[in-house]
Design a protein around this motif. Structure first.
Motif, mmCIF file in Angstrom:
data_model
loop_
_atom_site.group_PDB
_atom_site.id
_atom_site.type_symbol
_atom_site.label_atom_id
_atom_site.label_comp_id
_atom_site.label_asym_id
_atom_site.label_seq_id
_atom_site.Cartn_x
_atom_site.Cartn_y
_atom_site.Cartn_z
ATOM 1 N N LEU A 226 0.827 -1.210 0.000
ATOM 2 C CA LEU A 226 0.000 0.000 0.000
ATOM 3 C C LEU A 226 0.862 1.260 0.000
ATOM 4 O O LEU A 226 0.464 2.285 -0.567
ATOM 5 C CB LEU A 226 -0.935 -0.010 1.210
ATOM 6 C CG LEU A 226 -2.037 -1.073 1.153
ATOM 7 C CD1 LEU A 226 -2.809 -1.102 2.466
ATOM 8 C CD2 LEU A 226 -2.983 -0.818 -0.012
ATOM 9 N N ALA A 227 2.042 1.203 0.617
ATOM 10 C CA ALA A 227 2.946 2.355 0.572
ATOM 11 C C ALA A 227 3.395 2.626 -0.861
ATOM 12 O O ALA A 227 3.486 3.784 -1.293
ATOM 13 C CB ALA A 227 4.154 2.110 1.479
ATOM 14 N N MET A 228 3.680 1.561 -1.624
ATOM 15 C CA MET A 228 4.041 1.756 -3.034
ATOM 16 C C MET A 228 2.880 2.370 -3.810
ATOM 17 O O MET A 228 3.076 3.275 -4.634
ATOM 18 C CB MET A 228 4.466 0.429 -3.658
ATOM 19 C CG MET A 228 5.793 -0.104 -3.157
ATOM 20 S SD MET A 228 6.389 -1.585 -4.046
ATOM 21 C CE MET A 228 5.241 -2.839 -3.445
ATOM 22 N N LEU A 229 1.665 1.912 -3.547
ATOM 23 C CA LEU A 229 0.509 2.439 -4.269
ATOM 24 C C LEU A 229 0.175 3.868 -3.866
ATOM 25 O O LEU A 229 -0.516 4.580 -4.610
ATOM 26 C CB LEU A 229 -0.698 1.525 -4.051
ATOM 27 C CG LEU A 229 -0.575 0.149 -4.694
ATOM 28 C CD1 LEU A 229 -1.800 -0.699 -4.383
ATOM 29 C CD2 LEU A 229 -0.380 0.260 -6.199
ATOM 30 N N GLU A 230 0.672 4.314 -2.708
ATOM 31 C CA GLU A 230 0.510 5.713 -2.337
ATOM 32 C C GLU A 230 1.217 6.638 -3.332
ATOM 33 O O GLU A 230 0.793 7.774 -3.543
ATOM 34 C CB GLU A 230 1.053 5.966 -0.931
ATOM 35 C CG GLU A 230 0.100 5.631 0.191
ATOM 36 C CD GLU A 230 -1.096 6.570 0.206
ATOM 37 O OE1 GLU A 230 -0.967 7.704 0.687
ATOM 38 O OE2 GLU A 230 -2.167 6.154 -0.281
ATOM 39 N N LEU A 231 2.294 6.145 -3.945
ATOM 40 C CA LEU A 231 2.988 6.961 -4.951
ATOM 41 C C LEU A 231 2.053 7.282 -6.110
ATOM 42 O O LEU A 231 2.066 8.396 -6.646
ATOM 43 C CB LEU A 231 4.219 6.209 -5.461
ATOM 44 C CG LEU A 231 5.317 5.906 -4.442
ATOM 45 C CD1 LEU A 231 6.381 5.023 -5.072
ATOM 46 C CD2 LEU A 231 5.922 7.197 -3.916
#
Length: 289
Positions: A226-231
């Motif tokens: 989910l941190a990657m998808l925050e980008l």
């Protein structure tokens, strides 16, 4: 030359669980809570808005009775938990096709089924790869199709993963999209609560170190995803994600400086989470509509 007989294969030869269907309402409270976890002072979506990709992980949660949890905190029983002895679980990766975005406030039906079961030989013994496929729909339409790859081993590994943790040096990247993350105990606790994850490696340091052989508390794999998808959500808020895939490669641990980074080009985005000691704890790719 005869091939050695599989130790795990016989346990799952006759394992063919039925599909499971359930429904849930995409209420606003989990989205507001996840927004706060990522540092937002207001919810990133309101009623009728598109749910950010994979934020449906905040719904369809299972809360087994306390006595139905194993020593590791995972449920003892479940429709897609393979019947192998002394089962140990690892989240490996997945894929998601978004036909139509789920929207906050909708009542959604999910149908999950066992897709594939494969026994493979790993460095520390046999591993069982289980892929579960879930279809999410609304008003009779399939909106989203997801596959999750889970890896199981039987018993404890004698090959303990004990890297030297670098907790002072922040990682560097020349990629244009960046989001720093340094998980602390409250972040891990809040994410566990939001996703109904009682696995003790995320909150019980003595257990994580003495029983599962880690140097400290483990950062949740889904949190890295989910941190990657925050980008994408922060840097391309108006673009619809058509599909995505991700892979979890190496664990990250409490206190480490992490950096989600990536770039967009040709209708897609590639991302990773790295640290000073590992270039790729997790990787992901997004394809835009």
């Amino acid at each position: 030359m005869d091939m050695p007989r599989s130790a795990l294969g016989p346990h799952v030869e006759s394992w063919h669980p039925d599909a499971v269907a359930d429904t849930d309402e995409l209420t606003p409270e989990p989205v507001a809570a996840m927004s706060a976890l990522f540092g937002e002072h207001e919810a990133v979506a309101m009623a009728g808005d598109r749910l950010p990709p994979l934020w449906h992980w905040l719904y369809f949660l299972r809360w087994p009775a306390q006595q139905d949890l194993g020593d590791d905190g995972h449920p003892r029983h479940g429709p897609f938990l393979p019947p192998i002895p002394d089962r140990q679980r690892m989240f490996a990766g997945g894929r998601c096709q978004i036909i139509e975005p789920l929207r906050l406030g909708e009542r959604v039906r999910r149908v999950s089924s066992l897709n594939t079961v494969t026994v493979k030989q790993g460095k520390t013994g046999e591993l069982l790869f289980v892929t579960v496929r879930s279809e999410y729909g609304h008003n009779g339409r399939i909106c989203l199709v997801e596959e999750q790859d889970i890896v199981y081993r039987s018993g404890r590994s004698t090959d303990r993963y004990m890297p030297d943790l670098h907790t002072t040096m922040p990682p560097r990247s020349d990629e244009p999209l960046q989001l720093p993350l340094r998980p602390d105990p409250t972040l891990l606790f809040r994410f566990s609560a939001l996703t109904a994850n009682a696995h003790r490696i995320h909150y019980d340091a003595p257990y994580a170190q003495m029983e599962e052989g880690y140097p400290g508390l483990v950062v949740h794999g889904p949190l890295l995803v989910l941190a990657m998808l925050e980008l994408v959500r922060r840097n391309a808020p108006d673009r619809c994600v058509r599909s995505l895939s991700y892979r979890l490669r190496r664990p990250a641990f409490l206190g480490e400086h992490l950096l989600a980074s990536g770039r967009q080009a040709d209708g897609r985005a590639t991302m990773r989470v790295g640290s000073d000691r590992e270039l790729q704890h997790a990787t992901a790719e997004v394809v835009f509509a």
